[in-house]
Design an enzyme around this catalytic site. Structure first.
Site, PDB file in Angstrom:
ATOM      1  N   ASP A  38       0.849  -1.196   0.000  1.00 39.85           N
ATOM      2  CA  ASP A  38       0.000   0.000   0.000  1.00 39.85           C
ATOM      3  C   ASP A  38       0.878   1.238   0.000  1.00 39.85           C
ATOM      4  OD1 ASP A  38      -2.271  -1.491   0.139  1.00 39.85           O
ATOM      5  OD2 ASP A  38      -2.884  -0.839   2.142  1.00 39.85           O
ATOM      6  N   LYS A  95      -7.977   0.638  -5.344  1.00 39.69           N
ATOM      7  CA  LYS A  95      -9.159   0.079  -4.687  1.00 39.69           C
ATOM      8  C   LYS A  95     -10.434   0.787  -5.126  1.00 39.69           C
ATOM      9  CE  LYS A  95      -6.885  -1.225  -0.327  1.00 39.69           C
ATOM     10  NZ  LYS A  95      -6.910  -2.693  -0.350  1.00 39.69           N
ATOM     11  N   GLY A 167      -5.388  -2.936   8.635  1.00 40.73           N
ATOM     12  CA  GLY A 167      -5.070  -1.779   9.465  1.00 40.73           C
ATOM     13  C   GLY A 167      -4.872  -2.097  10.927  1.00 40.73           C
ATOM     14  N   ARG A 179      -6.622 -20.561   6.901  1.00 40.54           N
ATOM     15  CA  ARG A 179      -6.861 -21.906   7.444  1.00 40.54           C
ATOM     16  C   ARG A 179      -8.277 -22.390   7.145  1.00 40.54           C
ATOM     17  NH1 ARG A 179      -3.024 -24.573  10.158  1.00 40.54           N
ATOM     18  NH2 ARG A 179      -1.417 -23.408  11.281  1.00 40.54           N
ATOM     19  N   GLY A 228      -3.267  -7.492   8.007  1.00 35.67           N
ATOM     20  CA  GLY A 228      -2.632  -7.662   9.306  1.00 35.67           C
ATOM     21  C   GLY A 228      -1.194  -8.116   9.270  1.00 35.67           C
ATOM     22  N   GLY A 249      -0.258  -3.711   3.904  1.00 37.80           N
ATOM     23  CA  GLY A 249      -0.905  -2.405   3.881  1.00 37.80           C
ATOM     24  C   GLY A 249      -0.211  -1.457   4.817  1.00 37.80           C
ATOM     25  N   SER A 250      -0.824  -1.260   5.980  1.00 43.12           N
ATOM     26  CA  SER A 250      -0.298  -0.290   6.938  1.00 43.12           C
ATOM     27  C   SER A 250       1.029  -0.750   7.530  1.00 43.12           C
ATOM     28  CB  SER A 250      -1.329  -0.102   8.049  1.00 43.12           C
ATOM     29  OG  SER A 250      -2.632  -0.103   7.510  1.00 43.12           O
TER      30      SER A 250
END
Lengths: 308, 283
Positions: A38, A95, A167, A179, A228, A249-250
């Site tokens: 990102d 996005k 995030g 999983r 995550g 991302g973050s």
């Protein structure tokens, strides 16, 4: 290996024999073993490219900021996306809101290489996702389980990712989703056609796609981890669970030393099976993103429930 | 004459569609084994991520993916110089597809800001993302005359074309003069990067002759998405060069690994067998 994605296009035409679906899924295959990062401006895009990202996701706010600031999150300003496209030579993704097919038309018009119909933005349709087959630009979509993945593929998604919980910097949800998909595929692989019909009904997936998935022993398109991932170890964990690559991302630009962490995560995705390499690249990366503990969050604060 | 031999073919697995090549190599080996006159070969097809793994290979495929990612990861994983040695010093058979072709070119343009590292080996200049972005990616039927000779039936691509997939594909923009070293005349061109020189080891590769670049395949009538300046740089040719060979190095700008069509892999493994046998006899 049961988890190979067959190179033969026939298995993955997804009901579009001579369409561009092979070309769409083909780019996703080129991204495999790579990290998609990102970025919110051209400067970050350059850092990502120098770190070895195989693509960047152009967006105005990373999920951690969307979460913190609230409000309606929409498609980014095309001007900002075009600046990023002009700055790097690797593929640029962007996005669109779930169901917002006009945002998708706009993103296609400016020439992005992939559209993420994403739960990180505020959904625009209470029931429908975008019909993705009609676009020439390929789509990636998130999933929490097999049914959701196959519904998206059936709509034309050429690539899937776990939703995770964007995030947060907490990898538990991405692990849960990967999983879950793996367990459901393992279950389906042992079933007869008659049993698969019942399962298709239960998980809300088209029978033919479920049957193909059961036969392959994996999703019939490229499947990345997302939501995550914050450390090289997180990235390697998702790879060892069977993901084909990783979105971050973050996790990168909310950390202390973005360039160093980005490079380390790229190395981790290539050398994910080698703990010695992972140990070496995990050293001295500075502060990871602070993060949010998903188990302490209210259901209403989670993004993964968006999309149907 | 040749007893059963072991041949190890590596596929560079730093990033990209490496597993697809492994699948097609397995298919191609089965086709070779099923032929009447087949010498029994025991093949090993291996994913290559380290210098040690590369050292065990008799031949190598560099797959499609992102060439910038691959060159950066190669450098940081300590395999960039071993790759240059493999291709240019030891002159072992190497095939690059798309990103692999870019890395195997002596000269490339439209690279990222600040350029990128190349392995080199082919005296050509490639133009990255020649046709444009993903929305300009496409499939096309190709006639590849080199497949006609060895393959037996089914390998005539006039009758049975090769369905090629071009994804943000490069092309060979110019075949360069054979210099057997760094392409000095390319260095001065704005926005072009070149590969460093590495002389062949004649103690290992006896009687090596570099030779010209052979054009192995062209694509007709495809408008390139180029700006005007780039168009003027191009030689006035109505066709794009999409497959080339020079000595031990073969490059294609499209992705045979995405088609399920193993014919090019069969042909290439035959070249590998010939080279491996020659080397073993010479040493």
């Amino acid at each position: 290996m049961a988890t190979e994605l067959p190179s033969n296009g026939a298995a993955t035409t997804n009901g579009n024999a001579e369409s561009n679906y092979t070309v769409k899924t083909g780019l996703a295959r080129m991204l495999k073993g790579g990290v998609i990062m990102d970025v919110v401006n051209a400067e970050q895009a350059r850092i990502a490219e120098e770190a070895g990202a195989c693509a960047v996701m152009a967006l105005e706010r990373v999920p951690a900021d969307i979460r913190a600031q609230g409000g309606v999150a929409r498609m980014s300003d095309p001007k900002m996306i075009k600046e990023i496209m002009a700055t790097v030579t690797i593929p640029v993704m962007a996005k669109a809101r779930i169901g917002h097919f006009v945002e998708c038309q706009i993103l296609q018009a400016i020439g992005v290489d992939y559209i993420d119909e994403s739960e990180v933005l505020t959904p625009a349709d209470h029931a429908h996702h975008v019909e993705k087959h009609d676009f020439t630009v390929p789509f990636v979509c998130g999933c929490r389980n097999l049914g959701e993945a196959l519904r998206r593929i059936s709509e034309g998604a050429a690539m899937i990712r776990t939703k995770g919980e964007a995030g947060t910097g907490d990898v538990i949800e991405a692990v849960r989703h990967m999983r879950t998909v793996n367990a459901e595929i393992a279950k389906a692989s042992a079933m007869s056609d008659a049993e698969l019909r019942i399962m298709a009904k239960e998980i809300g997936a088209p029978f033919e796609l479920l049957k193909e998935t059961a036969k392959l022993g994996r999703l019939p398109v490229v499947n990345f981890a997302a939501g995550g991932v914050a450390t090289p170890a997180d990235a390697a964990l998702m790879m060892q669970l069977g993901c084909d690559g990783v979105f971050v991302g973050s996790g990168i630009f909310k950390s202390g030393d973005a360039a160093k962490r980005a490079k380390a995560i790229v190395q981790a995705v290539t050398h994910y099976k080698d703990p010695k390499v992972l140990a070496a690249i995990s050293e001295d990366l500075g502060e990871a993103m602070v993060g949010l503990n998903v188990s302490m969050m209210d259901a209403k604060d989670k993004m993964q429930g968006r999309g149907w | 004459m040749s007893p059963s031999v072991d041949v190890t073919v590596g596929v560079l697995a730093l990033q990209g569609a490496f597993n697809e090549h492994v699948q097609l190599l397995r298919q191609a080996a089965q086709i070779l084994a099923s032929r009447d006159n087949a010498v029994k070969r025991r093949w090993a097809f291996a994913e290559i991520r380290t210098a040690a793994e590369l050292a065990a290979c008799d031949a190598l495929i560099i797959p499609g993916g992102e060439s910038t990612t691959m060159s950066l990861v190669a450098e940081r994983s300590g395999v960039l110089e071993p790759l240059r040695d493999f291709v240019k010093v030891l002159r072992k058979p190497t095939w690059g597809t798309c990103a692999g072709l870019i890395l195997l070119a002596e000269s490339a343009n439209r690279t990222k800001n600040g350029g990128q590292e190349l392995i080199g080996g082919l005296d050509v200049r490639v133009n990255r993302n020649h046709f444009g972005r993903q929305t300009e990616s496409f499939q096309a039927n190709l006639d590849l005359p080199f497949l006609r000779n060895p393959g037996g039936k089914g390998f005539d691509t006039k009758a049975d074309p090769f369905r090629a997939i071009f994804i943000r594909a490069p092309i060979v923009e110019k075949v360069l003069p054979v210099v057997g070293g760094r392409q000095e005349r390319e260095v001065v061109i704005d926005g072009t990067v070149v590969a460093p020189s590495k002389p062949v080891d004649t103690a290992v590769v006896k009687d090596f002759h570099l030779g010209d670049v052979e054009v192995m395949g062209v694509l007709h009538g495809r408008a390139a998405a180029l700006d005007e300046a780039a168009k003027q740089r191009l030689d006035a040719e109505a066709e794009d060069i999409i497959a080339v060979r020079q000595a031990n190095v073969f490059g294609t700008s499209f992705h045979p690994e995405l088609t399920g069509d193993p014919r090019i892999h069969v042909w290439w493994l035959e070249q590998v067998i010939r080279e491996v046998d020659q080397r073993r006899q010479a040493n």
